[in-house]
Design a protein around this motif. Structure first.
Motif, PDB file in Angstrom:
ATOM      1  N   GLN A  62     -18.332  14.022 -30.961  1.00  0.00           N
ATOM      2  CA  GLN A  62     -18.939  14.706 -29.818  1.00  0.00           C
ATOM      3  C   GLN A  62     -20.139  15.561 -30.215  1.00  0.00           C
ATOM      4  O   GLN A  62     -20.257  16.002 -31.366  1.00  0.00           O
ATOM      5  N   PHE A  63     -20.987  15.769 -29.242  1.00  0.00           N
ATOM      6  CA  PHE A  63     -22.145  16.651 -29.365  1.00  0.00           C
ATOM      7  C   PHE A  63     -22.030  17.677 -28.252  1.00  0.00           C
ATOM      8  O   PHE A  63     -21.951  17.326 -27.070  1.00  0.00           O
ATOM      9  N   ALA A  64     -21.983  18.962 -28.625  1.00  0.00           N
ATOM     10  CA  ALA A  64     -21.806  20.047 -27.652  1.00  0.00           C
ATOM     11  C   ALA A  64     -22.958  21.026 -27.789  1.00  0.00           C
ATOM     12  O   ALA A  64     -23.172  21.583 -28.870  1.00  0.00           O
ATOM     13  N   ALA A  65     -23.690  21.243 -26.713  1.00  0.00           N
ATOM     14  CA  ALA A  65     -24.887  22.085 -26.774  1.00  0.00           C
ATOM     15  C   ALA A  65     -24.932  23.077 -25.617  1.00  0.00           C
ATOM     16  O   ALA A  65     -24.596  22.742 -24.481  1.00  0.00           O
ATOM     17  N   GLU A  66     -25.353  24.295 -25.946  1.00  0.00           N
ATOM     18  CA  GLU A  66     -25.664  25.309 -24.930  1.00  0.00           C
ATOM     19  C   GLU A  66     -27.079  25.794 -25.211  1.00  0.00           C
ATOM     20  O   GLU A  66     -27.421  26.086 -26.356  1.00  0.00           O
ATOM     21  N   PHE A  67     -27.914  25.896 -24.180  1.00  0.00           N
ATOM     22  CA  PHE A  67     -29.337  26.131 -24.392  1.00  0.00           C
ATOM     23  C   PHE A  67     -29.978  26.724 -23.136  1.00  0.00           C
ATOM     24  O   PHE A  67     -29.448  26.622 -22.029  1.00  0.00           O
ATOM     25  N   ARG A  68     -31.143  27.332 -23.342  1.00  0.00           N
ATOM     26  CA  ARG A  68     -31.918  27.859 -22.228  1.00  0.00           C
ATOM     27  C   ARG A  68     -32.648  26.713 -21.524  1.00  0.00           C
ATOM     28  O   ARG A  68     -33.214  25.841 -22.173  1.00  0.00           O
ATOM     29  N   THR A  69     -32.638  26.751 -20.206  1.00  0.00           N
ATOM     30  CA  THR A  69     -33.268  25.692 -19.418  1.00  0.00           C
ATOM     31  C   THR A  69     -34.608  26.162 -18.851  1.00  0.00           C
ATOM     32  O   THR A  69     -34.978  27.338 -18.956  1.00  0.00           O
ATOM     33  N   GLU A 126     -23.144  21.298 -17.039  1.00  0.00           N
ATOM     34  CA  GLU A 126     -23.287  22.380 -16.081  1.00  0.00           C
ATOM     35  C   GLU A 126     -24.499  23.218 -16.446  1.00  0.00           C
ATOM     36  O   GLU A 126     -24.949  23.228 -17.593  1.00  0.00           O
ATOM     37  N   LYS A 127     -25.036  23.888 -15.461  1.00  0.00           N
ATOM     38  CA  LYS A 127     -26.135  24.811 -15.722  1.00  0.00           C
ATOM     39  C   LYS A 127     -26.087  25.917 -14.684  1.00  0.00           C
ATOM     40  O   LYS A 127     -25.622  25.725 -13.561  1.00  0.00           O
ATOM     41  N   PRO A 170     -28.995  34.946 -18.874  1.00  0.00           N
ATOM     42  CA  PRO A 170     -29.877  33.782 -18.960  1.00  0.00           C
ATOM     43  C   PRO A 170     -29.400  32.602 -18.117  1.00  0.00           C
ATOM     44  O   PRO A 170     -28.200  32.450 -17.851  1.00  0.00           O
ATOM     45  N   PHE A 171     -30.341  31.778 -17.718  1.00  0.00           N
ATOM     46  CA  PHE A 171     -30.035  30.528 -17.023  1.00  0.00           C
ATOM     47  C   PHE A 171     -29.889  29.465 -18.104  1.00  0.00           C
ATOM     48  O   PHE A 171     -30.842  29.109 -18.784  1.00  0.00           O
ATOM     49  N   LEU A 172     -28.657  28.977 -18.270  1.00  0.00           N
ATOM     50  CA  LEU A 172     -28.341  28.093 -19.383  1.00  0.00           C
ATOM     51  C   LEU A 172     -27.885  26.718 -18.921  1.00  0.00           C
ATOM     52  O   LEU A 172     -27.415  26.546 -17.796  1.00  0.00           O
ATOM     53  N   GLY A 173     -28.008  25.766 -19.841  1.00  0.00           N
ATOM     54  CA  GLY A 173     -27.411  24.461 -19.659  1.00  0.00           C
ATOM     55  C   GLY A 173     -26.314  24.273 -20.679  1.00  0.00           C
ATOM     56  O   GLY A 173     -26.388  24.795 -21.797  1.00  0.00           O
ATOM     57  N   ARG A 174     -25.279  23.550 -20.286  1.00  0.00           N
ATOM     58  CA  ARG A 174     -24.195  23.190 -21.205  1.00  0.00           C
ATOM     59  C   ARG A 174     -23.950  21.691 -21.092  1.00  0.00           C
ATOM     60  O   ARG A 174     -23.787  21.156 -19.991  1.00  0.00           O
ATOM     61  N   ILE A 175     -23.946  21.040 -22.233  1.00  0.00           N
ATOM     62  CA  ILE A 175     -23.706  19.595 -22.280  1.00  0.00           C
ATOM     63  C   ILE A 175     -22.704  19.288 -23.372  1.00  0.00           C
ATOM     64  O   ILE A 175     -22.822  19.772 -24.499  1.00  0.00           O
ATOM     65  N   VAL A 176     -21.693  18.503 -23.037  1.00  0.00           N
ATOM     66  CA  VAL A 176     -20.783  17.932 -24.021  1.00  0.00           C
ATOM     67  C   VAL A 176     -20.757  16.434 -23.784  1.00  0.00           C
ATOM     68  O   VAL A 176     -20.465  15.982 -22.657  1.00  0.00           O
ATOM     69  N   VAL A 177     -21.082  15.661 -24.806  1.00  0.00           N
ATOM     70  CA  VAL A 177     -21.095  14.195 -24.693  1.00  0.00           C
ATOM     71  C   VAL A 177     -20.332  13.599 -25.871  1.00  0.00           C
ATOM     72  O   VAL A 177     -20.174  14.224 -26.914  1.00  0.00           O
ATOM     73  N   GLU A 178     -19.877  12.372 -25.683  1.00  0.00           N
ATOM     74  CA  GLU A 178     -19.094  11.674 -26.714  1.00  0.00           C
ATOM     75  C   GLU A 178     -19.776  10.378 -27.082  1.00  0.00           C
ATOM     76  O   GLU A 178     -20.258   9.644 -26.216  1.00  0.00           O
ATOM     77  N   LYS A 179     -19.798  10.073 -28.377  1.00  0.00           N
ATOM     78  CA  LYS A 179     -20.457   8.860 -28.857  1.00  0.00           C
ATOM     79  C   LYS A 179     -19.657   7.623 -28.467  1.00  0.00           C
ATOM     80  O   LYS A 179     -18.444   7.576 -28.629  1.00  0.00           O
ATOM     81  N   ASN A 180     -20.367   6.632 -27.949  1.00  0.00           N
ATOM     82  CA  ASN A 180     -19.721   5.374 -27.544  1.00  0.00           C
ATOM     83  C   ASN A 180     -19.504   4.466 -28.761  1.00  0.00           C
ATOM     84  O   ASN A 180     -20.159   4.590 -29.777  1.00  0.00           O
TER      85      ASN A 180
END
Length: 226
Positions: free
Chosen positions: A157-164, A203-204, A216-226
């Motif tokens: 998985q790749f999990a990221a939180e960041f400013r949008t 989510e953001k 802050p206005f943030l984005g959160r993404i969690v994705v899984e490798k196929n």
């Protein structure tokens, strides 16, 4: 901002972060760390890229996760290694390394090493990047995502939180360093269509990581490798 200007500004910020981690210690875990722990188990190995002060890396480790933290700030990694030697942390399964994400070979080597170690243990990898993506330019982001996509295995998985992009005009506590604002929808689309991940969480908004008088206005993404 063009690539050349962004690359210079990003490299100039190395001294800023060395000074930041020398002077400022934030040790409690982030809300994003708590979220990822609620979505996973300690059978996952955390690769914390841009680990900074180690606040989340140590939190994962204290809950039984095996953790590898990397950062380009020598000051941050030195401080984390010193902390790791403290009696209350010395038994944790955690290590720290200085890695500049622009160094493709070194980044590739450490990712491969982590993956090989986890597969021997029948574990998966969670690549954890909190507040990293908006601190690097697009070229460095591409190096990171290309390298991860080429090496991560199915189920990692790749999990990221960041400013949008919505955060650009909002109040900042620390506002004197390089910062990029990310189109969260475009990033998710790229992870799915270009890098072959499947979305788990997207989510953001605000209220995700309030610090002093900054929300802050943030984005959160969690994705899984196929």
């Amino acid at each position: 901002m063009d690539y050349l200007t962004a690359e210079v500004n990003e490299k100039d910020s190395v001294e800023y972060w060395d000074n930041f981690y020398r002077e400022i210690k934030i040790q409690h875990e982030s809300n994003f760390c708590l979220l990822i722990k609620s979505m996973s188990t300690d059978q996952s190995v955390i690769l914390d890229i841009g680990c900074g002060s180690g606040r989340d890396a140590f939190s994962f480790a204290k809950d039984g996760y095996e953790v590898v933290g990397i950062d380009r700030s020598k000051q941050a990694i030195s401080a984390n290694k010193t902390m790791k030697n403290h009696p209350k942390f010395k038994n944790l399964n955690i290590e720290f390394n200085v890695v500049d994400l622009g160094n493709v070979r070194k980044l590739n080597d450490i990712i491969i090493a982590v993956i090989q170690r986890t597969k021997k243990q029948n574990k998966s990898v969670i690549v954890y990047v909190r507040f990293l993506l908006h601190s690097i330019n697009e070229r460095t982001e591409q190096i990171l995502l290309d390298t991860l996509s080429a090496n991560l295995q199915k189920g990692d998985q790749f999990a990221a939180e960041f400013r949008t992009i919505e955060d650009e005009g909002r109040n900042k506590v620390y506002d004197n360093h390089y910062r990029r604002f990310i189109d969260a929808d475009h990033l998710l689309d790229k992870l799915v269509t270009k890098y072959d991940f499947s979305p788990i969480l997207f989510e953001k908004g605000t209220g995700l990581s309030i610090f002093n008088n900054e929300d802050p206005f943030l984005g959160r993404i969690v994705v899984e490798k196929n």
